[in-house]
Design an enzyme around this catalytic site. Structure first.
Site, PDB file in Angstrom:
ATOM      1  N   LEU A  14       0.834  -1.201   0.000  1.00 61.98           N
ATOM      2  CA  LEU A  14       0.000   0.000   0.000  1.00 61.98           C
ATOM      3  C   LEU A  14       0.872   1.254   0.000  1.00 61.98           C
ATOM      4  O   LEU A  14       1.819   1.347   0.796  1.00 61.98           O
ATOM      5  CB  LEU A  14      -0.875  -0.036   1.262  1.00 61.98           C
ATOM      6  N   CYS A  95      -3.182  -8.969   5.919  1.00 61.03           N
ATOM      7  CA  CYS A  95      -2.931  -7.626   6.449  1.00 61.03           C
ATOM      8  C   CYS A  95      -3.548  -7.480   7.836  1.00 61.03           C
ATOM      9  O   CYS A  95      -4.720  -7.768   8.022  1.00 61.03           O
ATOM     10  CB  CYS A  95      -3.505  -6.588   5.486  1.00 61.03           C
ATOM     11  N   LYS A 134      -3.235 -14.607  -0.467  1.00 57.03           N
ATOM     12  CA  LYS A 134      -1.992 -14.269   0.256  1.00 57.03           C
ATOM     13  C   LYS A 134      -2.338 -14.278   1.741  1.00 57.03           C
ATOM     14  O   LYS A 134      -3.267 -13.582   2.161  1.00 57.03           O
ATOM     15  CB  LYS A 134      -1.477 -12.898  -0.179  1.00 57.03           C
ATOM     16  N   GLY A 208      11.047 -11.244   4.432  1.00 60.93           N
ATOM     17  CA  GLY A 208      12.466 -11.125   4.764  1.00 60.93           C
ATOM     18  C   GLY A 208      13.428 -11.581   3.681  1.00 60.93           C
ATOM     19  O   GLY A 208      14.624 -11.716   3.954  1.00 60.93           O
TER      20      GLY A 208
HETATM   21  C1  LIG Z   1       4.499  -0.223   3.047  1.00 59.03           C
HETATM   22  C2  LIG Z   1       3.928  -1.631   2.977  1.00 59.03           C
HETATM   23  C3  LIG Z   1       2.631  -1.812   2.533  1.00 59.03           C
HETATM   24  C4  LIG Z   1       2.087  -3.089   2.443  1.00 59.03           C
HETATM   25  N1  LIG Z   1       0.834  -3.261   1.915  1.00 59.03           N
HETATM   26  C5  LIG Z   1       0.366  -4.510   1.703  1.00 59.03           C
HETATM   27  C6  LIG Z   1      -0.841  -4.731   0.994  1.00 59.03           C
HETATM   28  O1  LIG Z   1      -1.479  -3.793   0.482  1.00 59.03           O
HETATM   29  N2  LIG Z   1      -1.266  -6.026   0.854  1.00 59.03           N
HETATM   30  C7  LIG Z   1      -0.570  -7.083   1.362  1.00 59.03           C
HETATM   31  O2  LIG Z   1      -0.972  -8.237   1.203  1.00 59.03           O
HETATM   32  N3  LIG Z   1       0.586  -6.899   2.015  1.00 59.03           N
HETATM   33  C8  LIG Z   1       1.070  -5.648   2.176  1.00 59.03           C
HETATM   34  N4  LIG Z   1       2.298  -5.484   2.751  1.00 59.03           N
HETATM   35  C9  LIG Z   1       3.072  -6.668   3.175  1.00 59.03           C
HETATM   36  C10 LIG Z   1       3.960  -7.143   2.027  1.00 59.03           C
HETATM   37  O3  LIG Z   1       3.181  -7.535   0.925  1.00 59.03           O
HETATM   38  C11 LIG Z   1       4.835  -8.320   2.478  1.00 59.03           C
HETATM   39  O4  LIG Z   1       4.004  -9.393   2.822  1.00 59.03           O
HETATM   40  C12 LIG Z   1       5.724  -7.966   3.663  1.00 59.03           C
HETATM   41  O5  LIG Z   1       6.332  -6.701   3.502  1.00 59.03           O
HETATM   42  C13 LIG Z   1       6.804  -9.044   3.884  1.00 59.03           C
HETATM   43  O6  LIG Z   1       7.643  -9.148   2.763  1.00 59.03           O
HETATM   44  P1  LIG Z   1       9.125  -8.470   2.736  1.00 59.03           P
HETATM   45  O7  LIG Z   1       9.813  -8.924   3.992  1.00 59.03           O
HETATM   46  O8  LIG Z   1       9.757  -8.975   1.487  1.00 59.03           O
HETATM   47  O9  LIG Z   1       8.913  -6.986   2.744  1.00 59.03           O
HETATM   48  C14 LIG Z   1       2.855  -4.215   2.845  1.00 59.03           C
HETATM   49  C15 LIG Z   1       4.170  -4.014   3.292  1.00 59.03           C
HETATM   50  C16 LIG Z   1       4.713  -2.741   3.342  1.00 59.03           C
HETATM   51  C17 LIG Z   1       6.151  -2.562   3.771  1.00 59.03           C
END
Ligand SMILES: Cc1cc2nc3c(=O)[nH]c(=O)nc-3n(C[C@H](O)[C@H](O)[C@H](O)COP(=O)(O)O)c2cc1C
Length: 325
Positions: A14, A95, A134, A208
């Site tokens: 988001l 979420c 998801k 991660g």
């Molecule tokens: C700023 C931000 C916004 C996010 N918005 C969503 C979203 O709209 N839908 C969702 O399923 N996950 C959302 N997430 C979670 C990510 O999709 C992801 O699951 C999470 O960051 C873990 O992955 P990573 O460690 O590679 O960042 C968001 C994460 C961040 C950092």
């Protein structure tokens, strides 16, 4: 429509993965699977859907992620998304934000697998493209292997064949969304165990993961890897993704500056169409991290974007502070 290859996808985020960021990421890789930010199904059904569905054809393959918990509203929203050209519809069951919980969707839906199954059945009935989920590995004290497996198997029975699993649980009370991406420990083993048990399911892992090396390692056992924050903080690593992950050795960008120059005609077009400069530049701020002048570049973009008249001149001006050698 391009057939989606989910070996490496970029997570829905988001306020991050808006259409401008996705256009930019697509310039870095022809093959990664892109996701929209979470879009409330209600907004597609009860408001003008066009601003939510708008995207550039070059973004394909791109998946739309919906947030919602009313099966009929989700079905209607899915149909609109399919008609707009999205190649898959993903339901957000991961979420943990309060706003999302107040709408009774997101991670709290994991507590009611039967209801998620009803949502999936209704969505699948409305569209031809795949409908995916998801999710997390658990929520609150519902964090056992049995709970997770029951969730997956119940939703599978409704016709969902693909899951993207953020490999940590969510605490619905007491942790902010940011903390919920950092505090609960990662448990990759659980996702690997799921794939071992359900070879017929398409399983991507998330949480991660920061490098193409890690991605390749997971791809030995899983169907896909989803990367979130690293694709925003350090998008340049995706310049090597097509060769490393998809076996496509086409010419890549020689430098960040070359990439950014090539992006400028898009910026000019979008500014003419009325897009604010702050939105057009926010995903560019980390591009030169580590280079001399990167800080001044970032400052110039963030301080001048709210008042600058011309986005292209602003970006070129900011770029001048960076030395790539
Ligand atoms: C700023 C931000 C916004 C996010 N918005 C969503 C979203 O709209 N839908 C969702 O399923 N996950 C959302 N997430 C979670 C990510 O999709 C992801 O699951 C999470 O960051 C873990 O992955 P990573 O460690 O590679 O960042 C968001 C994460 C961040 C950092």
């Amino acid at each position: 429509m391009t057939f989606p290859n989910r070996r490496l996808s970029i997570a829905p985020m988001l306020d991050y993965t808006d259409r401008h960021d996705r256009y930019f990421l697509r310039m870095l890789s022809k093959h990664i699977l892109l996701y929209t930010e979470m879009i409330p199904a209600n907004a597609l059904v009860h408001a003008d859907p066009e601003p939510f569905l708008r995207h550039d054809v070059s973004e394909h393959p791109v998946v739309i992620q919906l947030g919602g918990s009313d099966p009929q509203v989700l079905a209607e929203a899915s149909k609109k998304a399919e008609d707009a050209g999205y190649c898959q519809i993903n339901l957000n069951c991961g979420c943990p934000s309060d706003r999302v919980q107040n709408g009774a969707f997101g991670a709290c839906m994991m507590k009611n697998a039967n209801h998620v199954a009803d949502c999936i059945a209704a969505m699948k009935n409305a569209v031809h493209v795949p409908v995916t989920v998801k999710c997390r590995i658990g929520v609150d004290h519902d964090d056992s292997w049995e709970f997770f497996l029951n969730f997956i198997e119940t939703v599978q029975k409704a016709g969902c064949e693909e899951f993207i699993v953020h490999a940590r649980k969510a605490w619905l009370k007491g942790l902010s969304p940011k903390e919920n991406r950092e505090v609960p420990p990662l448990d990759y083993e659980r996702v690997l165990q799921l794939k071992k048990l359900h070879q017929e399911l398409t399983i991507s892992i998330n949480g991660g993961i920061k490098t193409l090396e890690q991605t390749k390692e997971f791809l030995k056992d899983l169907d896909g890897v989803m990367i979130g924050r690293e694709a925003y903080e350090n998008s340049w690593f995706l310049n090597a993704a097509d060769a490393e992950i998809f076996g496509d050795n086409h010419a890549v960008w020689k430098s960040q500056k070359e990439l950014l120059e090539a992006y400028l005609p898009y910026v000019a077009r979008e500014q003419t169409a009325g897009c604010p400069l702050t939105i057009l530049t926010r995903h560019l701020s980390k591009l030169f991290t580590g280079f001399p002048g990167a800080r001044k570049y970032r400052q110039t973009l963030s301080e001048e974007a709210p008042k600058a008249k011309d986005a292209v001149s602003l970006i070129r001006h900011a770029m001048e502070f960076v030395s790539e050698t």
